[in-house]
Design a protein around this motif. Sequence first.
Motif, mmCIF file in Angstrom:
data_model
loop_
_atom_site.group_PDB
_atom_site.id
_atom_site.type_symbol
_atom_site.label_atom_id
_atom_site.label_comp_id
_atom_site.label_asym_id
_atom_site.label_seq_id
_atom_site.Cartn_x
_atom_site.Cartn_y
_atom_site.Cartn_z
ATOM 1 N N GLN A 191 51.418 119.355 -37.757
ATOM 2 C CA GLN A 191 52.383 118.276 -37.593
ATOM 3 C C GLN A 191 53.655 118.759 -36.891
ATOM 4 O O GLN A 191 54.345 117.988 -36.234
ATOM 5 C CB GLN A 191 52.748 117.668 -38.955
ATOM 6 N N GLU A 192 53.979 120.037 -37.032
ATOM 7 C CA GLU A 192 55.172 120.606 -36.410
ATOM 8 C C GLU A 192 54.922 121.101 -34.990
ATOM 9 O O GLU A 192 55.854 121.518 -34.307
ATOM 10 C CB GLU A 192 55.685 121.766 -37.262
ATOM 11 N N PHE A 193 53.681 121.058 -34.525
ATOM 12 C CA PHE A 193 53.313 121.636 -33.239
ATOM 13 C C PHE A 193 54.099 121.042 -32.075
ATOM 14 O O PHE A 193 54.637 121.769 -31.243
ATOM 15 C CB PHE A 193 51.809 121.488 -32.999
ATOM 16 N N ASN A 194 54.179 119.705 -31.989
ATOM 17 C CA ASN A 194 54.861 119.071 -30.857
ATOM 18 C C ASN A 194 56.340 119.432 -30.823
ATOM 19 O O ASN A 194 56.900 119.677 -29.745
ATOM 20 C CB ASN A 194 54.671 117.554 -30.897
ATOM 21 N N GLU A 195 56.991 119.447 -31.971
ATOM 22 C CA GLU A 195 58.409 119.804 -32.022
ATOM 23 C C GLU A 195 58.624 121.248 -31.569
ATOM 24 O O GLU A 195 59.524 121.531 -30.779
ATOM 25 C CB GLU A 195 58.939 119.622 -33.445
ATOM 26 N N LYS A 196 57.793 122.137 -32.037
ATOM 27 C CA LYS A 196 57.919 123.541 -31.639
ATOM 28 C C LYS A 196 57.613 123.725 -30.152
ATOM 29 O O LYS A 196 58.268 124.521 -29.473
ATOM 30 C CB LYS A 196 56.998 124.425 -32.489
ATOM 31 N N SER A 197 56.665 122.977 -29.626
ATOM 32 C CA SER A 197 56.350 123.054 -28.200
ATOM 33 C C SER A 197 57.533 122.615 -27.360
ATOM 34 O O SER A 197 57.844 123.230 -26.335
ATOM 35 C CB SER A 197 55.129 122.190 -27.862
ATOM 36 N N ALA A 198 58.215 121.563 -27.784
ATOM 37 C CA ALA A 198 59.394 121.088 -27.058
ATOM 38 C C ALA A 198 60.503 122.135 -27.093
ATOM 39 O O ALA A 198 61.183 122.366 -26.085
ATOM 40 C CB ALA A 198 59.879 119.773 -27.659
ATOM 41 N N GLN A 199 60.667 122.805 -28.235
ATOM 42 C CA GLN A 199 61.674 123.861 -28.336
ATOM 43 C C GLN A 199 61.339 125.024 -27.402
ATOM 44 O O GLN A 199 62.220 125.572 -26.739
ATOM 45 C CB GLN A 199 61.789 124.364 -29.775
ATOM 46 N N SER B 144 44.154 139.917 -44.857
ATOM 47 C CA SER B 144 43.697 138.759 -45.619
ATOM 48 C C SER B 144 43.252 137.599 -44.747
ATOM 49 O O SER B 144 42.568 136.697 -45.215
ATOM 50 C CB SER B 144 44.827 138.282 -46.542
ATOM 51 N N GLY B 145 43.683 137.577 -43.477
ATOM 52 C CA GLY B 145 43.366 136.466 -42.601
ATOM 53 C C GLY B 145 44.381 135.346 -42.691
ATOM 54 O O GLY B 145 44.294 134.352 -41.983
ATOM 55 N N PHE B 146 45.371 135.483 -43.559
ATOM 56 C CA PHE B 146 46.401 134.465 -43.757
ATOM 57 C C PHE B 146 47.250 134.320 -42.500
ATOM 58 O O PHE B 146 47.793 135.288 -42.001
ATOM 59 C CB PHE B 146 47.274 134.872 -44.948
ATOM 60 N N VAL B 147 47.343 133.113 -41.975
ATOM 61 C CA VAL B 147 48.138 132.852 -40.788
ATOM 62 C C VAL B 147 49.270 131.881 -41.112
ATOM 63 O O VAL B 147 50.428 132.146 -40.846
ATOM 64 C CB VAL B 147 47.278 132.308 -39.630
ATOM 65 N N VAL B 148 48.954 130.744 -41.668
ATOM 66 C CA VAL B 148 49.971 129.772 -42.072
ATOM 67 C C VAL B 148 49.685 129.321 -43.499
ATOM 68 O O VAL B 148 48.539 129.303 -43.941
ATOM 69 C CB VAL B 148 50.011 128.532 -41.135
ATOM 70 N N ARG B 149 50.747 128.936 -44.184
ATOM 71 C CA ARG B 149 50.600 128.517 -45.572
ATOM 72 C C ARG B 149 49.827 127.202 -45.676
ATOM 73 O O ARG B 149 48.979 127.018 -46.529
ATOM 74 C CB ARG B 149 51.976 128.395 -46.218
ATOM 75 N N ASN B 150 50.131 126.261 -44.785
ATOM 76 C CA ASN B 150 49.487 124.961 -44.823
ATOM 77 C C ASN B 150 49.182 124.535 -43.391
ATOM 78 O O ASN B 150 50.092 124.201 -42.630
ATOM 79 C CB ASN B 150 50.419 123.951 -45.512
ATOM 80 N N SER B 151 47.930 124.539 -43.004
ATOM 81 C CA SER B 151 47.560 124.263 -41.615
ATOM 82 C C SER B 151 47.869 122.820 -41.222
ATOM 83 O O SER B 151 48.189 122.545 -40.068
ATOM 84 C CB SER B 151 46.085 124.578 -41.380
#
Length: 165
Positions: A55-63, A43-50
């Motif tokens: 917005q969560e990218f920086n937090e996940k990068s720090a983790q 389907s091409g579905f990657v994330v529910r809400n891009s």
Amino acid sequence: MREAHIRKRGFTGVHMLVIMLAFFSVIIAVNATMAVFANSSWSGFVVRNSYVASQEFNEKSAQWRAQAELGWGSKLALSDGRISYQLFDRDDLPVAAVKGTVSIRRPIGDSEDRTLLLKPVAGGELEADTALRDGAWIAEFEIDAGLDHPYREIRRLTVQDGELR
């Protein structure tokens, strides 16, 4: 006399019409086939809400950076319908993992996706029963190892005859 007249006519508008119809028929048939394949595959579905994911990218990068600084490694095995996973610290000593999950999926398509609960066995190793068909897979591990956040690892796997290659 009639044969000579037919040979003289050569290439006509009817010939051009047949060539054009054949040409565009092939193009339409190929496009229809590709549309059916595209519609029945991933389907091409990657994330529910891009927006939320961005917005969560920086937090996940720090983790991810904090996890990389631990210097931990892992061992993964697949045999006899069981997948096993074990973490090792920077000194190559086993890390005691309480529990974990592994999400297994194909790189393309979602019909064989599954999430398995990894249960602890002796020596800090985690295991789950699963049978993977031959081919390429992506395994995403989330391990509870006593950290603030789950230890995460993503592995690309190639399975052949029920074992990792």
